[in-house]
Design a protein around this motif. Structure first.
Motif, PDB file in Angstrom:
ATOM      1  N   HIS A  75       0.837  -1.201   0.000  1.00 29.96           N
ATOM      2  CA  HIS A  75       0.000   0.000   0.000  1.00 29.96           C
ATOM      3  C   HIS A  75       0.867   1.245   0.000  1.00 29.96           C
ATOM      4  N   TYR A 101      -3.976  -4.754  11.286  1.00 30.55           N
ATOM      5  CA  TYR A 101      -5.336  -4.229  11.186  1.00 30.55           C
ATOM      6  C   TYR A 101      -6.167  -5.274  10.444  1.00 30.55           C
ATOM      7  N   SER A 103      -9.241  -5.905  10.295  1.00 38.40           N
ATOM      8  CA  SER A 103     -10.502  -5.500   9.662  1.00 38.40           C
ATOM      9  C   SER A 103     -10.315  -5.187   8.187  1.00 38.40           C
ATOM     10  N   VAL A 104      -9.119  -4.745   7.828  1.00 42.45           N
ATOM     11  CA  VAL A 104      -8.848  -4.406   6.426  1.00 42.45           C
ATOM     12  C   VAL A 104      -7.638  -5.188   5.895  1.00 42.45           C
ATOM     13  N   THR A 106      -4.553  -5.643   6.766  1.00 40.11           N
ATOM     14  CA  THR A 106      -3.409  -4.764   6.557  1.00 40.11           C
ATOM     15  C   THR A 106      -2.365  -4.965   7.645  1.00 40.11           C
ATOM     16  N   GLU A 108       1.551  -3.472   9.058  1.00 42.70           N
ATOM     17  CA  GLU A 108       2.573  -2.426   8.967  1.00 42.70           C
ATOM     18  C   GLU A 108       3.898  -2.918   9.532  1.00 42.70           C
ATOM     19  N   GLN A 127       3.552  -0.445   4.526  1.00 43.85           N
ATOM     20  CA  GLN A 127       2.214  -0.972   4.811  1.00 43.85           C
ATOM     21  C   GLN A 127       1.822  -1.884   3.661  1.00 43.85           C
TER      22      GLN A 127
ATOM     23  N   LEU B  40      -8.743   1.912  -1.844  1.00 45.49           N
ATOM     24  CA  LEU B  40      -7.449   1.968  -1.168  1.00 45.49           C
ATOM     25  C   LEU B  40      -7.443   3.013  -0.060  1.00 45.49           C
ATOM     26  N   ILE B  43      -9.051   1.810   3.102  1.00 45.25           N
ATOM     27  CA  ILE B  43      -8.162   1.061   4.006  1.00 45.25           C
ATOM     28  C   ILE B  43      -7.341   2.039   4.845  1.00 45.25           C
ATOM     29  N   GLN B  44      -6.803   3.071   4.180  1.00 44.88           N
ATOM     30  CA  GLN B  44      -5.980   4.053   4.910  1.00 44.88           C
ATOM     31  C   GLN B  44      -6.807   4.785   5.971  1.00 44.88           C
ATOM     32  N   VAL B  46      -9.497   3.593   7.566  1.00 45.44           N
ATOM     33  CA  VAL B  46      -9.780   2.670   8.677  1.00 45.44           C
ATOM     34  C   VAL B  46      -8.545   2.518   9.563  1.00 45.44           C
ATOM     35  N   VAL B  47      -7.382   2.346   8.935  1.00 49.76           N
ATOM     36  CA  VAL B  47      -6.146   2.189   9.721  1.00 49.76           C
ATOM     37  C   VAL B  47      -5.897   3.453  10.556  1.00 49.76           C
ATOM     38  N   GLU B  50      -8.399   3.597  13.441  1.00 51.68           N
ATOM     39  CA  GLU B  50      -8.063   2.612  14.484  1.00 51.68           C
ATOM     40  C   GLU B  50      -6.868   3.094  15.307  1.00 51.68           C
ATOM     41  N   LYS B  51      -5.864   3.646  14.621  1.00 56.46           N
ATOM     42  CA  LYS B  51      -4.681   4.141  15.335  1.00 56.46           C
ATOM     43  C   LYS B  51      -5.052   5.318  16.247  1.00 56.46           C
ATOM     44  N   ARG B  56      -9.971  -1.324  17.556  1.00 54.85           N
ATOM     45  CA  ARG B  56      -9.908  -2.220  16.412  1.00 54.85           C
ATOM     46  C   ARG B  56     -11.337  -2.541  15.978  1.00 54.85           C
ATOM     47  N   PHE B  57     -11.563  -2.467  14.689  1.00 56.88           N
ATOM     48  CA  PHE B  57     -12.838  -2.880  14.120  1.00 56.88           C
ATOM     49  C   PHE B  57     -12.724  -4.331  13.669  1.00 56.88           C
ATOM     50  N   ILE B  62     -17.164  -3.179   9.641  1.00 55.79           N
ATOM     51  CA  ILE B  62     -16.913  -2.256   8.530  1.00 55.79           C
ATOM     52  C   ILE B  62     -17.924  -2.471   7.407  1.00 55.79           C
TER      53      ILE B  62
END
Lengths: 132, 80
Positions: A75, A101, A103-104, A106, A108, A127, B40, B43-44, B46-47, B50-51, B56-57, B62
């Motif tokens: 990514h 992560y 949920s998606v 992903t 890092e 990522q 895309l 995703i960014q 959601v991340v 979450e951060k 966390r989902f 989602i």
């Protein structure tokens, strides 16, 4: 999820003459810092400085070929250059998983490249996504 | 935290992630309303969320969201 927080990965890369020549052939970056020994020395370096983006190629290899799964896509990747890399340098690459992560799908990583004198030459984050 | 406060913080995350300081989201906003909100960047987003909220989902959560408001409620229900 096959990955866990704090999982670490190590790989040794060598900036070989073939990689250096191949990079120039493909991307045409013949800036004298990379190709002229004397020019590089007048700028304070030990010799020709290797293209920093060769390291991005090593990262691509790491993600594409060294992980335990192949269903991956990058990514994003960030890099900070800290010290020059020279031809035939051996670079110890180390990556650690710093975020998952689910949920998606992903993951890092934080990573660094260290040379033979234990100086960090570059570091950053990657990522990736796990493809279904 | 009140939904309005979560919305403000999530809006800041959208601005930063989408590199668009003109983005204004509401509870009714959907991905169709924001040009840069593609698969895309989703995703960014959601991340980043979450951060930011240290939550966390699940993928099921989602997939259940129909708009930003449902996402905000989900964030709130996680104790934010």
């Amino acid at each position: 999820m096959i990955f866990k927080l704090d999982d670490t990965f190590d790989k040794l890369f060598i900036v070989s003459p073939e990689i250096y020549a191949g990079f120039i052939k493909l991307f045409k970056d013949e800036n004298p810092l990379h190709t002229d020994e004397n020019f590089a020395k007048t700028k304070g370096f030990k010799g020709r400085v290797m293209h920093g983006n060769i390291l991005h190629g090593f990262i691509s290899y790491f993600i594409g070929e060294c992980l335990p799964v192949k269903n991956v896509i990058i990514h994003s990747q960030k890099i900070e250059f800290k010290n020059a890399v020279y031809i035939n340098d051996e670079l110890h690459f180390k990556a650690v998983i710093t975020g998952i992560y689910e949920s998606v799908n992903t993951v890092e990583f934080k990573y660094y490249f260290e040379n033979a004198t234990s100086s960090i030459v570059a570091k950053g984050q990657i990522q990736i996504g796990l493809l279904n | 935290m009140k939904i309005e406060d979560i919305l403000k913080q999530v809006n800041d995350i959208f601005i930063d992630t989408l590199d668009n300081d003109q983005v204004i989201i509401t509870e009714a906003t959907t991905a169709n309303d924001v040009e840069e909100w593609d698969s895309l960047t989703h995703i960014q987003l959601v991340v980043a969320i979450e951060k930011h909220f240290k939550i966390r989902f699940t993928s099921k959560e989602i997939q259940s969201w129909n708009n930003v408001g449902e996402m905000l409620t989900c964030i709130q229900e996680k104790g934010v």
